[in-house]
Design a protein around this motif. Structure first.
Motif, short mmCIF file in Angstrom:
data_model
loop_
_atom_site.label_atom_id
_atom_site.label_comp_id
_atom_site.label_asym_id
_atom_site.label_seq_id
_atom_site.Cartn_x
_atom_site.Cartn_y
_atom_site.Cartn_z
N ARG A 28 2.73 6.81 -7.25
CA ARG A 28 3.79 7.70 -6.77
C ARG A 28 4.85 6.89 -6.02
NH1 ARG A 28 -0.50 11.16 -5.70
NH2 ARG A 28 -0.46 10.69 -3.47
N TYR A 29 4.42 5.91 -5.26
CA TYR A 29 5.38 5.04 -4.56
C TYR A 29 6.25 4.29 -5.56
CZ TYR A 29 2.56 5.62 -0.30
OH TYR A 29 1.88 6.12 0.78
N PHE A 30 5.64 3.83 -6.66
CA PHE A 30 6.42 3.15 -7.70
C PHE A 30 7.50 4.08 -8.23
CE2 PHE A 30 2.87 0.01 -8.69
CZ PHE A 30 3.62 -1.10 -8.35
N GLY A 31 7.21 5.35 -8.33
CA GLY A 31 8.18 6.31 -8.85
C GLY A 31 9.36 6.55 -7.93
N THR A 32 9.23 6.23 -6.65
CA THR A 32 10.31 6.48 -5.70
C THR A 32 11.01 5.21 -5.24
OG1 THR A 32 8.80 6.44 -3.82
CG2 THR A 32 9.19 8.58 -4.87
N THR A 33 10.58 4.05 -5.74
CA THR A 33 11.23 2.78 -5.40
C THR A 33 11.50 2.01 -6.67
OG1 THR A 33 9.22 1.44 -5.25
CG2 THR A 33 9.85 2.67 -3.26
N LYS A 34 12.17 0.91 -6.54
CA LYS A 34 12.41 0.03 -7.68
C LYS A 34 11.46 -1.17 -7.67
CE LYS A 34 17.18 1.35 -8.31
NZ LYS A 34 17.30 1.81 -9.67
N ALA A 35 10.46 -1.13 -6.81
CA ALA A 35 9.48 -2.21 -6.73
C ALA A 35 8.72 -2.32 -8.05
CB ALA A 35 8.50 -1.98 -5.59
N LYS A 36 8.40 -3.53 -8.43
CA LYS A 36 7.68 -3.78 -9.68
C LYS A 36 6.30 -4.38 -9.44
CE LYS A 36 11.13 -2.55 -12.26
NZ LYS A 36 11.14 -1.19 -12.73
N PHE A 37 5.99 -4.70 -8.19
CA PHE A 37 4.72 -5.32 -7.84
C PHE A 37 4.09 -4.60 -6.66
CE2 PHE A 37 7.57 -8.57 -9.46
CZ PHE A 37 6.83 -9.13 -10.49
N ALA A 38 2.75 -4.63 -6.60
CA ALA A 38 2.07 -4.01 -5.47
C ALA A 38 0.74 -4.72 -5.21
CB ALA A 38 1.80 -2.54 -5.74
N ILE A 39 0.32 -4.63 -3.97
CA ILE A 39 -1.00 -5.09 -3.56
C ILE A 39 -1.70 -3.91 -2.93
CG2 ILE A 39 -2.33 -6.66 -2.10
CD1 ILE A 39 0.16 -8.50 -2.12
N LEU A 40 -2.89 -3.61 -3.42
CA LEU A 40 -3.72 -2.55 -2.86
C LEU A 40 -4.98 -3.24 -2.33
CD1 LEU A 40 -4.39 0.47 -2.43
CD2 LEU A 40 -5.29 0.48 -4.77
N THR A 41 -5.29 -3.04 -1.05
CA THR A 41 -6.43 -3.72 -0.45
C THR A 41 -7.16 -2.85 0.55
OG1 THR A 41 -7.17 -5.70 0.73
CG2 THR A 41 -5.04 -4.78 1.38
N ASN A 42 -8.44 -3.15 0.70
CA ASN A 42 -9.22 -2.57 1.79
C ASN A 42 -9.70 -3.69 2.72
OD1 ASN A 42 -11.28 -3.79 0.38
ND2 ASN A 42 -12.36 -1.91 -0.13
N GLY A 43 -9.10 -4.84 2.60
CA GLY A 43 -9.46 -6.00 3.42
C GLY A 43 -10.61 -6.81 2.84
N LEU A 44 -11.35 -6.22 1.92
CA LEU A 44 -12.46 -6.92 1.27
C LEU A 44 -12.14 -7.21 -0.19
CD1 LEU A 44 -15.37 -4.75 2.72
CD2 LEU A 44 -14.59 -6.98 3.53
N ALA A 45 -11.52 -6.25 -0.83
CA ALA A 45 -11.11 -6.38 -2.23
C ALA A 45 -9.59 -6.24 -2.31
CB ALA A 45 -11.78 -5.32 -3.09
N TYR A 46 -9.00 -6.93 -3.27
CA TYR A 46 -7.56 -6.87 -3.46
C TYR A 46 -7.26 -6.57 -4.91
CZ TYR A 46 -7.16 -9.11 1.07
OH TYR A 46 -7.23 -9.38 2.41
N ARG A 47 -6.30 -5.70 -5.13
CA ARG A 47 -5.82 -5.41 -6.49
C ARG A 47 -4.34 -5.75 -6.52
NH1 ARG A 47 -7.17 0.23 -8.57
NH2 ARG A 47 -6.43 -0.75 -10.44
#
Length: 51
Positions: A28-47
């Motif tokens: 959803r954030y991608f849909g409201t910005t022009k960003a093309k990259f993201a990092i999703l993390t819980n501090g142990l795993a990173y996507r």
């Protein structure tokens, strides 16, 4: 004044959170910005995501 747009989104969750549970929020954030990259993390795993 120059308008700066986000290049990368970073979403940080609690270490107890499963990352797959938060995919839809990040996209959803991608849909409201022009960003093309993201990092999703819980501090142990990173996507790292590129759209």
């Amino acid at each position: 004044m120059t308008y700066l747009r986000p290049i990368i989104l970073v979403e940080a969750k609690s270490t107890q959170e499963r990352l797959t549970k938060h995919d839809s929020q990040l996209f959803r954030y991608f849909g409201t910005t022009k960003a093309k990259f993201a990092i999703l993390t819980n501090g142990l795993a990173y996507r790292f995501i590129q759209i």
